[in-house]
Design an enzyme around this catalytic site. Structure first.
Site, PDB file in Angstrom:
ATOM      1  CG  HIS A   1       8.380  -4.763  -7.863  1.00  0.00           C
ATOM      2  ND1 HIS A   1       9.647  -4.307  -8.051  1.00  0.00           N
ATOM      3  CD2 HIS A   1       7.661  -4.339  -8.930  1.00  0.00           C
ATOM      4  CE1 HIS A   1       9.705  -3.618  -9.177  1.00  0.00           C
ATOM      5  NE2 HIS A   1       8.515  -3.628  -9.742  1.00  0.00           N
TER       6      HIS A   1
HETATM    7  C1  UD1 Z   1       3.475  -2.032 -11.297  1.00  0.00           C
HETATM    8  C2  UD1 Z   1       4.050  -2.063 -12.730  1.00  0.00           C
HETATM    9  C3  UD1 Z   1       5.533  -2.373 -12.680  1.00  0.00           C
HETATM   10  C4  UD1 Z   1       6.254  -1.424 -11.755  1.00  0.00           C
HETATM   11  C5  UD1 Z   1       5.593  -1.467 -10.391  1.00  0.00           C
HETATM   12  C6  UD1 Z   1       6.231  -0.541  -9.393  1.00  0.00           C
HETATM   13  C7  UD1 Z   1       2.636  -2.824 -14.575  1.00  0.00           C
HETATM   14  C8  UD1 Z   1       2.311  -3.961 -15.460  1.00  0.00           C
HETATM   15  N1  UD1 Z   1       3.427  -3.096 -13.525  1.00  0.00           N
HETATM   16  O1  UD1 Z   1       3.588  -3.324 -10.756  1.00  0.00           O
HETATM   17  O2  UD1 Z   1       6.080  -2.253 -13.980  1.00  0.00           O
HETATM   18  O3  UD1 Z   1       7.610  -1.790 -11.668  1.00  0.00           O
HETATM   19  O4  UD1 Z   1       4.219  -1.094 -10.545  1.00  0.00           O
HETATM   20  O5  UD1 Z   1       5.644  -0.717  -8.145  1.00  0.00           O
HETATM   21  O6  UD1 Z   1       2.173  -1.734 -14.815  1.00  0.00           O
HETATM   22  N2  UD1 Z   1      -1.197  -2.409  -4.451  1.00  0.00           N
HETATM   23  C9  UD1 Z   1      -1.342  -1.667  -3.318  1.00  0.00           C
HETATM   24  N3  UD1 Z   1      -1.349  -0.309  -3.430  1.00  0.00           N
HETATM   25  C10 UD1 Z   1      -1.207   0.317  -4.608  1.00  0.00           C
HETATM   26  C11 UD1 Z   1      -1.055  -0.449  -5.777  1.00  0.00           C
HETATM   27  C12 UD1 Z   1      -1.046  -1.818  -5.689  1.00  0.00           C
HETATM   28  O7  UD1 Z   1      -1.462  -2.193  -2.220  1.00  0.00           O
HETATM   29  O8  UD1 Z   1      -1.202   1.549  -4.622  1.00  0.00           O
HETATM   30  C13 UD1 Z   1      -1.166  -3.876  -4.357  1.00  0.00           C
HETATM   31  C14 UD1 Z   1      -2.436  -4.533  -4.841  1.00  0.00           C
HETATM   32  O9  UD1 Z   1      -2.683  -5.632  -4.040  1.00  0.00           O
HETATM   33  C15 UD1 Z   1      -2.054  -4.991  -6.238  1.00  0.00           C
HETATM   34  C16 UD1 Z   1      -0.574  -5.299  -6.093  1.00  0.00           C
HETATM   35  O10 UD1 Z   1      -0.103  -4.358  -5.149  1.00  0.00           O
HETATM   36  O11 UD1 Z   1      -2.811  -6.062  -6.657  1.00  0.00           O
HETATM   37  C17 UD1 Z   1       0.195  -5.178  -7.368  1.00  0.00           C
HETATM   38  O12 UD1 Z   1      -0.012  -3.886  -7.941  1.00  0.00           O
HETATM   39  P1  UD1 Z   1      -0.058  -3.662  -9.539  1.00  0.00           P
HETATM   40  O13 UD1 Z   1      -0.353  -2.243  -9.810  1.00  0.00           O
HETATM   41  O14 UD1 Z   1      -0.885  -4.720 -10.166  1.00  0.00           O
HETATM   42  O15 UD1 Z   1       1.382  -3.992 -10.031  1.00  0.00           O
HETATM   43  P2  UD1 Z   1       2.812  -3.746  -9.427  1.00  0.00           P
HETATM   44  O16 UD1 Z   1       3.322  -5.066  -9.009  1.00  0.00           O
HETATM   45  O17 UD1 Z   1       2.822  -2.629  -8.434  1.00  0.00           O
END
Ligand code: UD1
Length: 390
Positions: free
Chosen positions: A224
């Site tokens: 990820h």
């Molecule tokens: C975040 C953390 C990362 C951690 C990871 C674990 C930061 C900078 N990054 O990254 O350190 O390792 O979490 O998962 O804080 N989304 C969903 N459902 C959710 C949350 C997100 O579908 O509950 C999708 C959304 O499309 C979002 C994408 O996942 O844009 C990425 O989520 P985001 O919270 O931006 O970062 P992670 O890649 O999850």
């Protein structure tokens, strides 16, 4: 009444908060002049049930007292939204201390907000450094440590990194790893689960309920990191490399939403297929939805090898003694390499295949458990906090 606010926001936070919360709740009342009040704040950075609620439930955490509901966004949008909302919570709750964990955007956002209001901050999992500032988490780590009053470290490298940056020694407490506390606390509940049977990876009916003591060999892949998944030029070769490996043994691939979205966007979904089909055939790269905590523990425990770019998975596999190939050029958790089962292969899929060959032919690296990864980190942290506030 002393009040502690715990901050959690994203999936890897819950397993670090739960042991500290539990240990503080178990402190003898005599340790405090008045009863301790614990307030759980969920920022809402992760909001999907399978990235958040299920972890809270399985780890035995109470429902959060407050959910800031910030959701996804750019780094600035997310960090800013958390700060604005958390400032109101602090004004309302008026805690004596805020505990933040790990390195996600919620960590720095809440640490910064608290410090600006003069509320002391404790950072659990302090001092880790990848020395790679292209990782958003590295910025979060450096800044959170710089403003924390209490720094709880998981490994020696964390202590050294903090000393080197001039952090006063009395602020640093080497306490071990709360994630391992959670792993140990939940290992019995995990053992009750027939994860491998449900996935079709158990060797047969005899394996039911035994969680793969007789599992067929399989590998586990988690992916990820933006540096791996946000560009087609990096994601495509990784998926191709793992698909080649999966001709030898099935690879289970719980898809993080970021990775699912990028694979769709880049037209790479053809590299994987539904897990049920892969399990039936006994080969292939099989994708599934994100799995819950207990299933993940079982899969890590019984996998022949794990391929990952997660920080937490590097630590959990080291503790479990499962071989781990990390698809990153660096790690902020070097003890998993120096003492544990972790090998860094970066994005070099040739290297990945060679290391996988060694593991699958029984010539893999054997690891040992790092110091103080003994299930008592939460209790050590609680003792320090009690001393500070009691
Ligand atoms: C975040 C953390 C990362 C951690 C990871 C674990 C930061 C900078 N990054 O990254 O350190 O390792 O979490 O998962 O804080 N989304 C969903 N459902 C959710 C949350 C997100 O579908 O509950 C999708 C959304 O499309 C979002 C994408 O996942 O844009 C990425 O989520 P985001 O919270 O931006 O970062 P992670 O890649 O999850």
């Amino acid at each position: 009444m002393p009040t502690i606010v715990h901050v959690m926001g994203a999936r890897p936070n819950f397993m670090k908060v739960a042991p500290v919360h539990r240990a503080l709740a178990a402190l003898p009342p005599a340790g405090w002049r008045t009863p301790l009040r614990q307030v759980l704040v969920h920022t809402g950075q992760h909001y999907s049930a399978n990235l958040s609620d299920v972890f809270i439930r399985q780890l035995g955490l109470p429902e959060p007292d407050v959910n800031l509901g910030v959701g996804s966004g750019t780094h600035a949008e997310q960090t800013g939204a958390i700060m604005v909302a958390f400032e109101k919570v602090l004004a309302d709750v008026r805690p004596d201390l805020v505990v933040v964990v790990g390195d996600v955007n919620s960590t720095i956002a809440c640490a910064l907000t608290a410090r600006k209001l003069g509320v002391p901050v404790a950072h659990v999992e302090a001092g880790l450094r990848s020395f790679d500032e292209s990782m958003p988490e590295e910025i979060n780590r450096v800044l959170t440590d710089a403003i924390s009053d209490l720094l709880f470290t998981t490994e020696e490298s964390g202590n050294e990194n903090l000393w080197r940056t001039g952090v006063e020694r009395h602020k640093i407490h080497f306490v071990g790893n709360t994630m391992i506390d959670s792993l140990l606390l939940q290992s019995e509940a995990a053992a009750q689960r027939d994860t491998l049977g449900a996935l079709g990876l158990a060797a047969g009916d005899a394996a039911r309920g035994q969680n793969g003591a007789t599992a067929r060999p399989f590998a586990l892949l988690t992916l990820h990191r933006p540096s791996n998944v946000d560009r087609r030029e990096t994601l495509a070769p990784i998926l191709e490399g793992v698909a080649r490996l999966s001709e030898r043994l099935p690879v289970v691939f719980p898809l993080h939403p970021r990775t699912a979205a990028r694979s769709r966007e880049f037209g790479l979904e053809g590299h994987f297929e539904p897990l049920a089909r892969v399990a039936r055939r006994g080969a292939g790269l099989g994708a599934c939805d994100p799995v819950d905590y207990l299933d993940m523990l079982n899969m890590m425990r019984h996998a022949a090898l794990v391929l990952t770019d997660s920080g937490g998975v590097q630590e959990e596999t080291t503790f479990l003694g499962t071989p781990c190939l990390t698809l990153r050029a660096n790690t902020e958790r070097p003890v998993t390499v120096s003492r544990g089962t972790n090998v860094l292969v970066g994005q070099d899929m040739g290297r990945m295949q060679r290391e996988a060959d060694k593991i699958l032919s029984g010539r893999g690296k054997k690891g040992e458990t790092p110091d103080l990864w003994d299930g008592k980190a939460g209790a050590r942290i609680a003792a320090v906090l009690a001393d500070r506030l009691g």
